[in-house]
Design a protein around this motif. Structure first.
Motif, short mmCIF file in Angstrom:
data_model
loop_
_atom_site.label_atom_id
_atom_site.label_comp_id
_atom_site.label_asym_id
_atom_site.label_seq_id
_atom_site.Cartn_x
_atom_site.Cartn_y
_atom_site.Cartn_z
N MET A 1 0.83 -1.21 0.00
CA MET A 1 0.00 0.00 0.00
C MET A 1 0.86 1.26 0.00
SD MET A 1 -3.07 0.92 2.68
CE MET A 1 -4.37 2.06 2.24
N GLY A 2 2.05 1.19 0.64
CA GLY A 2 2.94 2.33 0.66
C GLY A 2 2.43 3.51 1.44
N VAL A 3 1.71 3.26 2.51
CA VAL A 3 1.12 4.33 3.32
C VAL A 3 1.52 4.14 4.77
CG1 VAL A 3 -1.05 5.29 4.20
CG2 VAL A 3 -0.84 4.70 1.78
N ARG A 4 1.96 5.22 5.42
CA ARG A 4 2.27 5.16 6.85
C ARG A 4 1.20 5.93 7.61
NH1 ARG A 4 8.09 6.28 9.62
NH2 ARG A 4 8.32 4.10 8.96
N VAL A 5 0.66 5.30 8.66
CA VAL A 5 -0.43 5.87 9.45
C VAL A 5 0.01 6.00 10.90
CG1 VAL A 5 -2.82 5.56 10.24
CG2 VAL A 5 -2.13 4.77 7.94
N LEU A 6 -0.11 7.19 11.45
CA LEU A 6 0.10 7.41 12.88
C LEU A 6 -1.26 7.36 13.57
CD1 LEU A 6 2.64 10.39 12.79
CD2 LEU A 6 3.13 7.94 12.93
N VAL A 114 -2.61 13.69 5.68
CA VAL A 114 -4.06 13.59 5.89
C VAL A 114 -4.29 13.46 7.39
CG1 VAL A 114 -6.12 12.18 5.55
CG2 VAL A 114 -4.52 12.57 3.65
N VAL A 115 -5.01 14.40 7.96
CA VAL A 115 -5.30 14.40 9.40
C VAL A 115 -6.78 14.07 9.58
CG1 VAL A 115 -5.29 15.73 11.54
CG2 VAL A 115 -3.54 16.15 9.78
N CYS A 116 -7.06 13.00 10.31
CA CYS A 116 -8.45 12.58 10.52
C CYS A 116 -8.77 12.64 12.01
CB CYS A 116 -8.66 11.15 10.01
SG CYS A 116 -10.33 10.52 10.30
N ALA A 117 -9.82 13.37 12.36
CA ALA A 117 -10.33 13.42 13.73
C ALA A 117 -11.61 12.59 13.77
CB ALA A 117 -10.61 14.85 14.15
N LEU A 118 -11.60 11.54 14.58
CA LEU A 118 -12.75 10.62 14.69
C LEU A 118 -13.38 10.83 16.06
CD1 LEU A 118 -14.54 8.27 13.94
CD2 LEU A 118 -12.63 6.71 14.37
N THR A 119 -14.54 11.49 16.07
CA THR A 119 -15.20 11.83 17.33
C THR A 119 -16.67 11.43 17.28
OG1 THR A 119 -15.77 14.05 16.55
CG2 THR A 119 -13.66 13.80 17.71
N GLY A 120 -17.34 11.60 18.42
CA GLY A 120 -18.75 11.24 18.49
C GLY A 120 -19.65 12.20 17.73
N PHE A 121 -19.43 13.51 17.92
CA PHE A 121 -20.35 14.49 17.35
C PHE A 121 -19.68 15.51 16.43
CE2 PHE A 121 -22.28 13.10 21.38
CZ PHE A 121 -23.49 12.61 20.89
N GLY A 122 -18.40 15.33 16.11
CA GLY A 122 -17.74 16.24 15.19
C GLY A 122 -17.04 17.38 15.91
N GLN A 123 -16.42 18.24 15.12
CA GLN A 123 -15.58 19.30 15.65
C GLN A 123 -16.34 20.55 16.10
OE1 GLN A 123 -12.00 18.86 16.02
NE2 GLN A 123 -12.93 16.84 15.84
N ASP A 124 -17.59 20.67 15.72
CA ASP A 124 -18.36 21.85 16.12
C ASP A 124 -19.80 21.45 16.38
OD1 ASP A 124 -19.30 21.41 13.53
OD2 ASP A 124 -18.16 23.06 12.68
N LEU A 176 -9.12 7.46 2.78
CA LEU A 176 -8.68 7.01 1.46
C LEU A 176 -8.97 8.06 0.40
CD1 LEU A 176 -9.63 3.21 1.58
CD2 LEU A 176 -7.40 4.27 1.95
N ALA A 177 -10.14 8.73 0.50
CA ALA A 177 -10.45 9.80 -0.46
C ALA A 177 -9.44 10.94 -0.34
CB ALA A 177 -11.87 10.30 -0.23
N ALA A 178 -9.11 11.30 0.90
CA ALA A 178 -8.15 12.39 1.11
C ALA A 178 -6.75 12.00 0.65
CB ALA A 178 -8.13 12.79 2.58
N LEU A 179 -6.39 10.72 0.80
CA LEU A 179 -5.09 10.26 0.32
C LEU A 179 -4.98 10.37 -1.20
CD1 LEU A 179 -4.26 7.05 2.40
CD2 LEU A 179 -2.86 9.13 2.21
N VAL A 180 -6.04 9.98 -1.89
CA VAL A 180 -6.04 10.10 -3.35
C VAL A 180 -5.86 11.56 -3.75
CG1 VAL A 180 -7.44 9.84 -5.43
CG2 VAL A 180 -7.40 8.01 -3.73
N ASP A 181 -6.58 12.45 -3.08
CA ASP A 181 -6.49 13.88 -3.39
C ASP A 181 -5.09 14.41 -3.07
OD1 ASP A 181 -7.76 16.54 -3.98
OD2 ASP A 181 -7.15 16.88 -1.91
#
Length: 387
Positions: A1-6, A114-124, A176-181
């Protein structure tokens, strides 16, 4: 895949998301709190030394421990970001910013990240800081009135459907969509994934009825045929259960013939008291035979009637075995472990990370050496409690 994820997440949604990415070949690095790590590592039930659920969803990853409240820990993370493609975190909104790790700070080190925030109700929004878990999300988004088949009696679900389906899987799609972009534009995106938003999206095909004149005020848009007598669950003579999904007319006719209910052939879509009588008639018919007896009947007469299997029966079924749904991981500490594998198939093959879970912080020194830290630097981090 060639992708590193923190992976800075803890518990279920983030682990499920990054496990699928690891199965697909990503180099997933768990960034954990020194000393304790991901809470799931030690949550019961444990196999020998680590939690069974942690072992199931952290295969093939690597681990580094960093205290992000220290200058040294933050700098180490930022240097790792320079080599990464994705960072996913599950803190409450605002936490990363207060740590000096806002999307802007991360992108300053790596514009393509690509920075992904995974939360219950979103950032706002007014619920952004509400403390909640899966069942809370399902209840607050209207889903709990739907998942058990009857809107008047919501009950707890037996599976964290929001965390997995509306959180982890939505995050995979967004990442994955953000990685393609990013690979075409050179610009990394901030992906805001909310479990609640994911759950809202699930009912969109039902709420479409609110656009129909006369249905604007319907509170619970129950979409037929959910929980109609021909689309329901029935008990058999031996206390087992069958699912009936005889939606199409041809299946309904076969069902009526198999249950010896010819008087209901032209009343499949009845309502009110008549619907209650039909449900009772079907229930009484199914109670006359055992599960195995009915399976033999419907093996010869196709009517979308199938058994309700236990989890063990399902995963030990000939179908699950043929699909390779269960994998084995040889863990040097925990022993041979059986897990459910990656559900995706590519050219008939499912890719699975079969390496065991990393011990807490096991890869920290090697990872930091990759980004230029010397042995002395690493000792300083340890001495200062940053690692």
């Amino acid at each position: 895949m060639g992708v590193r994820v923190l992976d800075l997440t803890r518990l279920l949604p983030g682990a499920y998301c990054t496990q699928m990415l690891a199965d697909l070949g990503a180099d997933v690095i768990k960034v954990e709190q020194p000393g304790r790590g991901d809470y799931w590592r030690w949550s019961p039930p444990t196999v020998r030394t680590q939690g069974a659920q942690f072992l199931a969803l952290n295969r093939g990853k690597r681990s580094v421990t960093l205290d992000l409240k220290t200058d040294g820990g933050r700098e180490a993370l930022l240097r790792l970001c320079a080599t990464a493609d994705v960072l996913i975190e599950g803190f409450r909104p605002g936490v990363m910013g207060r740590l000096g790790l806002s999307p802007e700070a991360l992108h300053a080190r790596n514009p393509k990240l690509v920075v992904c925030a995974l939360t219950g109700f979103g950032q706002d929004g007014p619920w952004a800081q509400v403390a909640a878990h899966d069942l809370n999300y399902v209840g607050m988004t209207g889903l709990l009135q739907l998942v058990n088949g009857r809107s008047a009696a919501p009950r707890a679900t037996g599976l964290p459907i929001g965390d997995i389906g509306a959180g982890a899987l939505m995050a995979i799609g967004g990442i994955l969509a953000a990685l393609v972009d990013a690979r075409s534009s050179g610009r990394g995106r901030f992906v805001d994934v909310s479990v609640a938003d994911g759950l809202y999206s699930w009912v969109g095909f039902m709420t479409a009825c609110w656009n129909v004149p006369g249905m604007e005020g319907v509170d619970v848009p129950f979409d037929a045929p959910f929980d109609k007598p021909f689309y329901s669950v029935y008990e058999t003579a031996d206390g087992r259960h069958l699912v009936v999904g005889a939606y199409e007319e041809k299946f309904w006719q076969t069902l009526c013939a198999a249950l010896d209910l010819p008087e209901w052939l032209d009343r499949q879509w009845c309502g009110g008291e008549e619907e209650d009588r039909l449900r009772a008639a079907i229930a009484a018919a199914f109670k006359r035979r055992t599960l195995d007896d009915w399976l033999a009947v419907f093996a010869e007469h196709e009517a979308c009637v199938t058994p309700v299997l236990t989890t063990r029966e399902a995963l030990e079924s000939p179908h699950a075995k043929a699909r390779g749904s269960v994998i084995t991981v040889d863990d040097p500490v925990e022993g041979p472990l059986r897990h459910v594998g990656n559900p995706l198939r590519f050219d008939g093959h499912a890719f699975n990370a079969l390496a065991p879970v990393p011990r807490l912080g096991a890869d920290g020194e090697a990872l930091l050496r990759e980004v230029g830290y010397t042995a002395a630097d690493i000792e300083d981090l340890r001495a200062n409690g940053a690692m």
